[in-house]
Design a protein around this motif. Structure first.
Motif, PDB file in Angstrom:
ATOM      1  N   VAL A  63      38.569  48.894  35.757  1.00  0.00           N
ATOM      2  CA  VAL A  63      37.507  48.212  36.503  1.00  0.00           C
ATOM      3  C   VAL A  63      38.007  47.899  37.909  1.00  0.00           C
ATOM      4  CG1 VAL A  63      36.547  47.219  34.392  1.00  0.00           C
ATOM      5  CG2 VAL A  63      38.170  45.886  35.736  1.00  0.00           C
ATOM      6  N   ASP A  64      37.084  47.727  38.842  1.00  0.00           N
ATOM      7  CA  ASP A  64      37.468  47.435  40.223  1.00  0.00           C
ATOM      8  C   ASP A  64      37.988  45.998  40.328  1.00  0.00           C
ATOM      9  OD1 ASP A  64      35.077  45.603  41.163  1.00  0.00           O
ATOM     10  OD2 ASP A  64      34.213  47.265  40.018  1.00  0.00           O
ATOM     11  N   THR A  65      38.651  45.703  41.435  1.00  0.00           N
ATOM     12  CA  THR A  65      39.296  44.399  41.598  1.00  0.00           C
ATOM     13  C   THR A  65      38.285  43.249  41.617  1.00  0.00           C
ATOM     14  OG1 THR A  65      39.298  44.814  43.983  1.00  0.00           O
ATOM     15  CG2 THR A  65      41.318  45.297  42.779  1.00  0.00           C
ATOM     16  N   LYS A  66      37.088  43.491  42.158  1.00  0.00           N
ATOM     17  CA  LYS A  66      36.075  42.438  42.201  1.00  0.00           C
ATOM     18  C   LYS A  66      35.642  42.059  40.786  1.00  0.00           C
ATOM     19  CE  LYS A  66      31.429  41.301  43.884  1.00  0.00           C
ATOM     20  NZ  LYS A  66      30.223  41.788  44.594  1.00  0.00           N
ATOM     21  N   THR A  67      35.367  43.075  39.956  1.00  0.00           N
ATOM     22  CA  THR A  67      34.958  42.809  38.572  1.00  0.00           C
ATOM     23  C   THR A  67      36.097  42.157  37.798  1.00  0.00           C
ATOM     24  OG1 THR A  67      33.494  44.743  38.637  1.00  0.00           O
ATOM     25  CG2 THR A  67      34.050  43.871  36.467  1.00  0.00           C
ATOM     26  N   ASP A  68      37.315  42.627  38.040  1.00  0.00           N
ATOM     27  CA  ASP A  68      38.499  42.042  37.404  1.00  0.00           C
ATOM     28  C   ASP A  68      38.578  40.553  37.728  1.00  0.00           C
ATOM     29  OD1 ASP A  68      40.902  41.628  36.166  1.00  0.00           O
ATOM     30  OD2 ASP A  68      42.107  42.705  37.630  1.00  0.00           O
ATOM     31  N   SER A  69      38.360  40.214  38.997  1.00  0.00           N
ATOM     32  CA  SER A  69      38.416  38.817  39.431  1.00  0.00           C
ATOM     33  C   SER A  69      37.311  37.989  38.778  1.00  0.00           C
ATOM     34  CB  SER A  69      38.285  38.742  40.955  1.00  0.00           C
ATOM     35  OG  SER A  69      38.266  37.414  41.404  1.00  0.00           O
ATOM     36  N   LEU A  70      36.118  38.566  38.656  1.00  0.00           N
ATOM     37  CA  LEU A  70      34.995  37.844  38.033  1.00  0.00           C
ATOM     38  C   LEU A  70      35.264  37.582  36.546  1.00  0.00           C
ATOM     39  CD1 LEU A  70      31.973  39.709  39.689  1.00  0.00           C
ATOM     40  CD2 LEU A  70      32.666  37.320  40.078  1.00  0.00           C
ATOM     41  N   ILE A  71      35.902  38.534  35.888  1.00  0.00           N
ATOM     42  CA  ILE A  71      36.233  38.362  34.466  1.00  0.00           C
ATOM     43  C   ILE A  71      37.211  37.200  34.304  1.00  0.00           C
ATOM     44  CG2 ILE A  71      37.428  39.417  32.483  1.00  0.00           C
ATOM     45  CD1 ILE A  71      36.269  42.120  33.404  1.00  0.00           C
ATOM     46  N   ARG A  72      38.251  37.174  35.148  1.00  0.00           N
ATOM     47  CA  ARG A  72      39.244  36.107  35.057  1.00  0.00           C
ATOM     48  C   ARG A  72      38.632  34.743  35.396  1.00  0.00           C
ATOM     49  NH1 ARG A  72      42.620  36.967  38.952  1.00  0.00           N
ATOM     50  NH2 ARG A  72      41.946  39.017  39.700  1.00  0.00           N
TER      51      ARG A  72
END
Length: 584
Positions: A507-516
């Motif tokens: 997944v892209d970094t933005k989605t990764d950040s939203l998950i966290r």
């Protein structure tokens, strides 16, 4: 081995017993028929007594009808018993495989287990059906036919006794030479299944690199090996039929020769020699005995083939999981705290080097832990010990203050959710896949978990939304979508410990950040362990563990490790210098 297999008959025991009973009745009736024919010829046709002919003829018809009925019933019972036996055996094997630890599965390989569940069980099913019918019929026919033959003429019947040892020796020689070949053949079948499985799983890579020709040659090589071994075995088995025919025709010639001389010498007077009817009966009994011997030879051939399969099936049935509950397992996991106390681990007892060496770690319940390290640094091996997919070779792993070996395995794993990098989705709807995490989850719970995993948006873009059908392996969704669906599935377990093993790499970094961010805000009491190659995925963790060559190289916050740990700093600088924000 036989006792182990027969335990799988269970509810089909009645049919297994009835088949030999029907076969015995069928054999008795078939044995009586030649004697009745002799009476018909000698006392009816020869004496021109039509009343006697009709009487014996009617008895013959009744015997033939009952023989046919018992034969049909025997075939029906044998078919039900063998099919049921195979069903139960396959079920018992599959059930035992479900209890295997990873190390047990590694011992056999998935391709080998598939071969044993399919080809090997089919071989054993065929042998079982022959055993409950033909293996009873053939000896019964031989015994009864010999008794009736000796009653007619003991001297001529000695011809049969001379044939049996010749056949027995020949069959033993064939079996001793063929069995090792079939053992080798079924092992090669495992390799063939492995190649096919690997090829189909990686078909996109094969086509991308234009390696179809290479894969075809690899398949042809293994297929040729099976052909050569089967040909070698069949050449030896081919001696079976000529040997039987030699014994059959020799017996017929000797019986006809000596029987004809006896009839001529006695003038067809049964009181001083052999009558025509008795010779006809003896010839029929000869055919029955030798045909029964032929049946026995077919059974021997089937046993030769199935013996190797039986050994392979029993190997799976006898295999016991390396991981077992103790006598009084604990079912309640208090919290998500984790402690590694001087833990060392190797995948096999004979390994030259430990995968993990003297690990000491303490993780508080509700903490977010990042784990980074190079390939082969044993990051995944470390977290696999938490849910007891493997047991530590030495030391102890504690969850909620209790050694994981003291927990009920199912209870422990219900509280530890693991999302792997190579995620697996099963054929079925998105809803069905998500409910692997909780089969009783409501639609609202599915949606909530999907929102936390950043999956709800793309799911709603599908025409069927949560009813969208997922192909086997999840081939009709992207890698990032697969990962988010698997994260949502794990969240539905509502675990005390959530492990993401490089499971946001696609997944892209933005989605990764939203998950966290969603994890921090919505599941603060869940212990979260994030294994990642990207520093960006773990830099806001409470603690970051740096792994190197199976050891903990350093533990600290992002800022602390940048100052004190060379490995962490080098990875961070290389990713930022090269702009590798999305590195997997």
């Amino acid at each position: 081995m036989i006792r182990k297999l027969l335990a799988s008959v269970r509810e089909y025991k009645k049919d297994m017993i009835l088949a030999p009973v029907y076969v015995t009745l069928e054999s008795v009736l078939e044995i009586i028929i030649p004697t009745l024919m002799a009476f018909l010829i000698d006392n009816g046709i020869t004496q021109k007594d039509m009343t006697y002919v009709w009487k014996i003829g009617l008895i013959l018809v009744v015997c033939a009808v009952f023989s046919l009925i018992t034969g049909v019933l025997a075939g029906r019972s044998a078919a039900i018993a063998s099919a049921g036996f195979a069903k139960n055996l396959r079920q018992d094997m599959f059930y035992n495989v479900q209890k295997f630890s990873f190390s047990n599965i590694d011992k056999f390989s998935s391709a080998s287990i598939i071969t044993r569940l399919t080809t090997d069980i089919t071989n054993v099913q065929n042998a079982f059906q022959m055993m409950v019918r033909l293996a009873v019929r053939a000896p019964m026919m031989i015994i009864f036919a010999l008794i009736f033959s000796f009653r007619i003429d003991a001297k001529l019947s000695l011809i049969f006794l001379g044939v049996i040892p010749v056949l027995g020796l020949g069959l033993w020689l064939i079996m001793s030479h063929v069995h090792p070949i079939f053992v080798r053949v079924f092992r090669t079948y495992d390799k063939l299944n492995s190649v096919v499985q690997e090829n189909l799983r990686g078909i996109r890579v094969v086509k991308s690199y234009n390696r179809e020709a290479f894969e075809v040659e690899k398949f042809k090589g293994i297929s040729k090996s099976i052909f050569e071994d089967f040909s070698r075995a069949e050449k030896r088995l081919a001696f079976n039929m000529p040997m039987l025919q030699f014994c059959l025709y020799s017996s017929m010639l000797l019986l006809s020769w000596f029987g004809a001389k006896s009839i001529i010498a006695s003038g067809n007077n049964a009181a001083i020699g052999l009558s025509t009817g008795e010779l006809a009966s003896l010839i029929t009994y000869t055919m029955q005995i030798l045909m029964s011997l032929m049946m026995l030879s077919m059974i021997f051939v089937m046993i030769i083939i199935s013996r190797a399969s039986v050994e392979r099936i029993v190997e799976v049935l006898d295999e016991e999981s390396d991981l077992k509950n103790n006598d009084a397992p604990i079912c309640d996991v208090k919290d998500g705290s984790i402690a590694f106390e001087d833990v060392s681990f190797a995948y096999t007892a004979s390994a030259d080097k430990m995968v993990l060496n003297h690990i000491d770690l303490t993780i508080q319940s509700g903490e977010t832990i990042g784990i980074v390290g190079g390939t082969g640094s044993a990051k995944s091996s470390l977290v696999q010990l938490i849910s007891r997919l493997y047991d530590a070779t030495s030391g102890s792993v504690k969850v909620g203050g209790v050694d994981v070996r003291n927990y009920d395995i199912e209870s422990l794993r219900n509280q530890v959710a693991v999302v792997l990098q190579k995620n697996v989705l099963f054929s079925g709807s998105i809803k069905q896949n998500l409910r692997w995490g909780n089969e009783n989850a409501t639609d609202e719970e599915l949606i909530k978990a999907s929102k936390l995993a950043q999956a709800d948006d793309f799911i709603r873009e599908f025409p069927d939304q949560y009813e969208t059908y997922i192909e086997q392996g999840g081939t009709n969704v992207s890698g990032g979508q697969r990962q988010r669906l698997c994260i949502a599935r794990a969240l539905l377990k509502q675990p005390k410990i959530l492990i993401l093993d490089d499971s946001t790499s696609a997944v892209d970094t933005k989605t990764d950040s939203l998950i966290r961010q969603a994890f921090r805000e919505n599941i603060p009491d869940t212990t979260k362990i994030i294994i990642a190659q990207r520093i960006a995925s773990v830099q806001d963790a409470d603690k970051i563990i740096v792994m190197n060559d199976g050891k903990v190289d350093a533990v600290g916050t992002h800022e602390m490790l940048l100052e004190t740990n060379a490995i962490y700093r080098e990875v961070f600088e290389s990713q930022n210098r090269g702009g590798v924000g999305d590195e997997a």
